[in-house]
Design an enzyme around this catalytic site. Structure first.
Site, PDB file in Angstrom:
ATOM      1  CG  ASP A  61      61.364  39.275  62.831  1.00 33.17           C
ATOM      2  OD1 ASP A  61      60.408  39.625  62.104  1.00 33.17           O
ATOM      3  OD2 ASP A  61      61.592  38.087  63.125  1.00 33.17           O
ATOM      4  CB  VAL A  62      58.871  43.872  59.860  1.00 32.15           C
ATOM      5  CG1 VAL A  62      59.947  44.801  59.332  1.00 32.15           C
ATOM      6  CG2 VAL A  62      58.616  42.693  58.924  1.00 32.15           C
ATOM      7  CG  ASN A  88      61.247  46.418  50.318  1.00 32.72           C
ATOM      8  OD1 ASN A  88      60.862  46.187  49.174  1.00 32.72           O
ATOM      9  ND2 ASN A  88      62.337  45.847  50.832  1.00 32.72           N
ATOM     10  CE1 TYR A 154      54.842  38.102  48.356  1.00 28.95           C
ATOM     11  CE2 TYR A 154      53.402  38.190  46.443  1.00 28.95           C
ATOM     12  CZ  TYR A 154      54.484  38.678  47.154  1.00 28.95           C
ATOM     13  OH  TYR A 154      55.207  39.747  46.653  1.00 28.95           O
ATOM     14  CE  LYS A 158      53.807  41.648  49.144  1.00 24.38           C
ATOM     15  NZ  LYS A 158      54.640  42.769  49.627  1.00 24.38           N
TER      16      LYS A 158
HETATM   17  P1  NAP Z   1      64.142  39.797  48.557  1.00 23.57           P
HETATM   18  O1  NAP Z   1      65.357  40.108  47.777  1.00 23.57           O
HETATM   19  O2  NAP Z   1      63.860  38.404  48.965  1.00 23.57           O
HETATM   20  O3  NAP Z   1      64.156  40.761  49.838  1.00 23.57           O
HETATM   21  C1  NAP Z   1      63.250  40.617  50.878  1.00 23.57           C
HETATM   22  C2  NAP Z   1      63.667  41.522  52.020  1.00 23.57           C
HETATM   23  O4  NAP Z   1      62.711  41.390  53.091  1.00 23.57           O
HETATM   24  C3  NAP Z   1      65.037  41.162  52.573  1.00 23.57           C
HETATM   25  O5  NAP Z   1      65.778  42.341  52.789  1.00 23.57           O
HETATM   26  C4  NAP Z   1      64.723  40.489  53.895  1.00 23.57           C
HETATM   27  O6  NAP Z   1      65.735  40.774  54.831  1.00 23.57           O
HETATM   28  C5  NAP Z   1      63.440  41.212  54.294  1.00 23.57           C
HETATM   29  N1  NAP Z   1      62.675  40.469  55.277  1.00 23.57           N
HETATM   30  C6  NAP Z   1      62.079  39.260  55.140  1.00 23.57           C
HETATM   31  N2  NAP Z   1      61.526  38.902  56.308  1.00 23.57           N
HETATM   32  C7  NAP Z   1      61.758  39.900  57.182  1.00 23.57           C
HETATM   33  C8  NAP Z   1      61.447  40.124  58.553  1.00 23.57           C
HETATM   34  N3  NAP Z   1      60.776  39.204  59.283  1.00 23.57           N
HETATM   35  N4  NAP Z   1      61.832  41.286  59.135  1.00 23.57           N
HETATM   36  C9  NAP Z   1      62.545  42.198  58.432  1.00 23.57           C
HETATM   37  N5  NAP Z   1      62.871  42.061  57.144  1.00 23.57           N
HETATM   38  C10 NAP Z   1      62.490  40.912  56.538  1.00 23.57           C
HETATM   39  O7  NAP Z   1      62.828  40.262  47.775  1.00 23.57           O
HETATM   40  P2  NAP Z   1      62.386  41.605  47.020  1.00 23.57           P
HETATM   41  O8  NAP Z   1      61.931  41.192  45.701  1.00 23.57           O
HETATM   42  O9  NAP Z   1      63.417  42.679  47.171  1.00 23.57           O
HETATM   43  O10 NAP Z   1      61.084  41.953  47.882  1.00 23.57           O
HETATM   44  C11 NAP Z   1      60.841  43.231  48.447  1.00 23.57           C
HETATM   45  C12 NAP Z   1      59.345  43.477  48.455  1.00 23.57           C
HETATM   46  O11 NAP Z   1      58.861  43.547  47.121  1.00 23.57           O
HETATM   47  C13 NAP Z   1      58.531  42.374  49.143  1.00 23.57           C
HETATM   48  O12 NAP Z   1      57.490  42.968  49.904  1.00 23.57           O
HETATM   49  C14 NAP Z   1      57.938  41.622  47.983  1.00 23.57           C
HETATM   50  O13 NAP Z   1      56.749  40.943  48.332  1.00 23.57           O
HETATM   51  C15 NAP Z   1      57.706  42.746  47.001  1.00 23.57           C
HETATM   52  N6  NAP Z   1      57.541  42.350  45.605  1.00 23.57           N
HETATM   53  C16 NAP Z   1      58.559  41.738  44.935  1.00 23.57           C
HETATM   54  C17 NAP Z   1      58.375  41.378  43.609  1.00 23.57           C
HETATM   55  C18 NAP Z   1      59.467  40.702  42.823  1.00 23.57           C
HETATM   56  O14 NAP Z   1      59.202  40.293  41.678  1.00 23.57           O
HETATM   57  N7  NAP Z   1      60.697  40.568  43.336  1.00 23.57           N
HETATM   58  C19 NAP Z   1      57.164  41.631  42.968  1.00 23.57           C
HETATM   59  C20 NAP Z   1      56.136  42.269  43.672  1.00 23.57           C
HETATM   60  C21 NAP Z   1      56.355  42.623  44.999  1.00 23.57           C
HETATM   61  P3  NAP Z   1      66.284  39.756  55.969  1.00 23.57           P
HETATM   62  O15 NAP Z   1      66.154  38.375  55.422  1.00 23.57           O
HETATM   63  O16 NAP Z   1      67.691  40.223  56.188  1.00 23.57           O
HETATM   64  O17 NAP Z   1      65.417  40.008  57.162  1.00 23.57           O
END
Ligand code: NAP
Length: 252
Positions: A61-62, A88, A154, A158
């Site tokens: 858990d980060v 990430n 958020y 960010k």
């Molecule tokens: P996602 O599919 O919801 O994945 C989020 C990841 O973060 C999951 O692997 C989750 O794993 C992990 N996570 C959440 N809370 C955590 C914690 N407390 N400790 C460790 N891991 C944790 O979303 P994604 O789109 O791939 O997001 C990845 C990154 O890209 C994020 O930083 C997000 O803000 C950024 N981003 C996404 C988008 C988009 O459109 N999707 C756009 C801009 C930026 P567990 O639940 O297993 O812990």
């Protein structure tokens, strides 16, 4: 595909799905060892099994520094070094207005999206500096630079993470740390499903086909870990930038 990351070890937070899992597959395909960090043990164990001995799954858990520190130490111990950290892990819920949002839930997003990034940087630096340097990339967002309704937690997290990248570059570029941000645009992941379900702001009204696939940011991240991206050190790269897409051969 060239094995341009062969011999490197990359820790990826949030590797259980979405961009993080795609990055783990891309990095492993390019020869890197990968440390898979997330809370969902089964998912990272499954991905580790898929990738074989190049991968180590470490439940983490980060938002807890000691968990991040011990995960990176375990990975560096297993593979011999820590060369790359991809910050990430992130969350979007609860999407809510400032006057009604649950305070603890708001703060939890800061704990993960901002403090989690700091925890990664703080834990990785001693390991990387001991080896003469490394690359630390943090996933940013358009929300770091623009307010969006219902996303105050958020956007704040960010924005904080983006300036952490600037601070990291300022303090450690001369010591061999390559710091950058990647703003991916909208990506077809679980996070966009949650955004869609909220129905709150214009992002929630995008079509699914508007989003890029997770392997696009994964390819960008791998490229950012090579010397080919050195001109962008200390900056935030946007995958909405057509010139960057063209350079990476990414075509919609
Ligand atoms: P996602 O599919 O919801 O994945 C989020 C990841 O973060 C999951 O692997 C989750 O794993 C992990 N996570 C959440 N809370 C955590 C914690 N407390 N400790 C460790 N891991 C944790 O979303 P994604 O789109 O791939 O997001 C990845 C990154 O890209 C994020 O930083 C997000 O803000 C950024 N981003 C996404 C988008 C988009 O459109 N999707 C756009 C801009 C930026 P567990 O639940 O297993 O812990």
């Amino acid at each position: 595909m060239t094995e341009d990351l062969k011999g490197k070890t990359a820790a990826i937070t949030g590797a259980s799905r979405g961009i993080g899992a795609a990055a783990a597959r891309e990095f492993a395909a390019r020869g890197a060892n990968v440390i898979l960090m997330a809370r969902d043990r089964d998912s990272i164990a499954g991905l580790s099994g898929e990738l074989g001995k190049q991968a180590l799954a470490v439940p983490c858990d980060v938002s807890r520094f000691w968990e991040v520190e011990s995960a990176l130490a375990a990975g560096a111990d297993e593979f011999g070094s820590l060369d790359i950290l991809i910050n990430n892990a992130g969350m979007i819920e609860p999407v809510a207005h400032l006057g009604t949002v649950d305070p603890d839930a708001w703060a939890q997003v800061i704990d993960v999206n901002l403090k989690g990034v700091f925890h990664g940087i703080r834990a990785a630096l001693p390991l990387m500096l001991a080896e003469g340097g490394g690359t630390i990339i943090t996933i940013s967002s358009g929300a770091a630079h623009n307010p969006l309704e219902g996303w105050s937690h958020y956007c704040s997290s960010k924005a904080g993470a983006a300036i952490l990248t600037d601070c990291l570059h300022l303090e450690y570029a001369a010591k061999g740390i390559r710091a950058m941000g990647l703003s991916p645009g909208t990506v077809a992941t679980q996070m966009q499903k949650e955004i869609k379900a909220s129905g709150v702001n214009p992002v929630s009204r995008l079509e699914w086909s508007d989003h890029i696939p997770p392997d696009w940011p994964a390819k960008a991240l791998a490229w950012m870990c090579t010397g080919e991206s050195d001109e962008f050190l200390g900056t935030e790269i946007s995958l909405r930038d057509e010139a960057i897409r063209a350079r990476l051969g990414l075509v919609a």
